[in-house]
Design a protein around this motif. Structure first.
Motif, mmCIF file in Angstrom:
data_model
loop_
_atom_site.group_PDB
_atom_site.id
_atom_site.type_symbol
_atom_site.label_atom_id
_atom_site.label_comp_id
_atom_site.label_asym_id
_atom_site.label_seq_id
_atom_site.Cartn_x
_atom_site.Cartn_y
_atom_site.Cartn_z
ATOM 1 N N GLY A 7 0.797 -1.217 0.000
ATOM 2 C CA GLY A 7 0.000 0.000 0.000
ATOM 3 C C GLY A 7 0.826 1.261 0.000
ATOM 4 N N VAL A 8 0.107 2.374 0.033
ATOM 5 C CA VAL A 8 0.690 3.708 0.074
ATOM 6 C C VAL A 8 -0.012 4.501 1.169
ATOM 7 C CG1 VAL A 8 1.252 3.691 -2.381
ATOM 8 C CG2 VAL A 8 -0.927 4.639 -1.632
ATOM 9 N N ALA A 17 -2.928 -0.968 -2.095
ATOM 10 C CA ALA A 17 -2.739 -0.935 -3.541
ATOM 11 C C ALA A 17 -2.881 -2.329 -4.148
ATOM 12 C CB ALA A 17 -1.369 -0.364 -3.884
ATOM 13 N N GLY A 18 -2.615 -3.357 -3.356
ATOM 14 C CA GLY A 18 -2.737 -4.712 -3.870
ATOM 15 C C GLY A 18 -2.509 -5.750 -2.798
ATOM 16 N N PHE A 34 4.745 8.655 -4.734
ATOM 17 C CA PHE A 34 4.031 8.438 -3.479
ATOM 18 C C PHE A 34 4.840 9.071 -2.344
ATOM 19 C CE2 PHE A 34 2.906 4.892 -6.278
ATOM 20 C CZ PHE A 34 1.548 5.147 -6.387
ATOM 21 N N LEU A 38 5.409 4.496 1.201
ATOM 22 C CA LEU A 38 4.959 3.180 0.763
ATOM 23 C C LEU A 38 5.037 2.234 1.948
ATOM 24 C CD1 LEU A 38 7.224 3.104 -2.399
ATOM 25 C CD2 LEU A 38 4.796 3.619 -2.364
#
Length: 64
Positions: A7-8, A17-18, A34, A38
């Protein structure tokens, strides 16, 4: 099952994010895009939805 959640930081909150099934090391990421940062973590969860919840909770608790 283990999940790696990536993520961020957006507006001082972790944004997923995934999610990838399994335990993976994460490298790189564009810290210029970003600028708030992160993050990634590995959690044990029953499914992706639970993995996202556990990861964001853990990231918030560990960043204070």
């Amino acid at each position: 099952m283990h999940f790696t959640v990536i993520g961020v930081w957006l507006a001082d909150k972790p944004a997923v994010a995934g999610v990838v099934a399994g335990d993976h090391e994460i490298y790189g990421g564009d810290e210029h895009v970003f600028a708030d940062g992160l993050w990634s973590t590995v959690v044990e969860a029953a499914d992706i939805r639970e993995a996202e919840h556990l990861a964001t909770t853990a990231i918030l608790e560990n960043s204070l």
